[in-house]
Design a protein around this motif. Structure first.
Motif: not given
Length: 273
Positions: A14-18, A21-22, A31-33
């Motif tokens: 659900e939280d793609v960025a999280l 990262t984790e 890259e994350l963006f």
């Protein structure tokens, strides 16, 4: 909150960025963006490259209108081409970022060439067709250029096919994929595994699948006659000329089998010098 399928591990998040990262240790902000944009289907730029082979227009600020008016695509084809254009734009930015040797370093390999084996399923392996000389030809439906080249064909010798089926039969993880990770999702580390095997047999360098592909294309171009080059290019889903149609018929089992011999012939020409 909607969930999205991660392009790196196939898990839902659900939280793609999280998750990136984790789960994957993605600490490079650029890259994350870009990867979040790819996973969520966000449009990266107003001007995108037309993905239709042979199109002389190149980039267009109104790609959907361009596809409708110039290429006369239907709704399904338009959606497919728009997805290809979005991915291509993001992959281009990821590749440009990689060339800067960023710090923190990149952890994704989306901009690198993925081999067909990643998407090959166990069911496709079980449905392999036998050629007249006993080789087994596997048809893989999902791959990067399936819209233009149909199913990818993988020809294996009887012994190689036995190795593959034994691996699937005796593994402890249940998965639809032929090569899977610990949780049964697609194995996205085939390149790392390939390099480990490469080092194990004492070979130098750090090759990737694109290098091998390019080497085959180069040797085929210089050492095979035009007709055989076309057979080999078709087997590799790599056209010798720009494709002019959106869909083509699948390569036959006999041609897929002979294409393997042509690839070996092109490479072995070096040994005879």
């Amino acid at each position: 909150m909607p969930s999205y399928r991660c392009k790196l591990c196939d898990e839902q998040a659900e939280d793609v960025a999280l998750h990136l990262t984790e789960r994957h240790g993605m600490n490079n902000e650029r890259e994350l963006f870009l990867v979040v944009c790819l996973i969520k289907g966000r449009k990266l730029a107003p001007v995108m490259q037309c993905p239709v082979p042979g199109c002389s227009v190149g980039k267009s600020s109104r790609l959907e209108r361009h596809l409708d008016r110039i290429h006369r695509v239907d709704n399904h084809q338009r959606a497919r081409f728009m997805e290809m254009a979005h991915r291509k734009a993001i992959v281009y930015e990821l590749r440009a970022l990689r060339e800067t040797f960023p710090d923190p370093p990149m952890v994704s390999d989306i901009d690198m060439c993925h081999c067909v084996l990643i998407n090959m399923t166990a069911d496709e392996v079980s449905r392999a067709v036998t050629s007249p000389d006993g080789f087994r030809v596997i048809s893989v439906k999902r791959h990067k250029t399936a819209a233009f080249f149909g199913r990818a064909k993988i020809a294996l010798s009887p012994q190689e096919y036995t190795w593959l089926t034994d691996t699937i039969r005796h593994r402890s993880v249940a998965s639809d994929y032929c090569f899977c990770a610990a949780k049964g999702n697609r194995c996205m580390q085939l390149l790392s595994q390939f390099r480990t095997a490469w080092r194990h047999v004492g070979l130098p360098g750090r090759p990737d699948f694109m290098m091998i592909r390019n080497s085959l294309v180069t040797h085929a171009h210089t050492r095979l006659p035009p007709r055989q080059r076309q057979y080999l290019a078709r087997a590799m889903c790599h056209n010798t000329q720009t494709a002019l149609q959106y869909y083509v018929t699948d390569q036959t089992t006999s041609l897929a089998r002979s294409s393997r011999s042509l690839a070996l012939r092109a490479v072995n020409a070096l040994k005879r010098k």
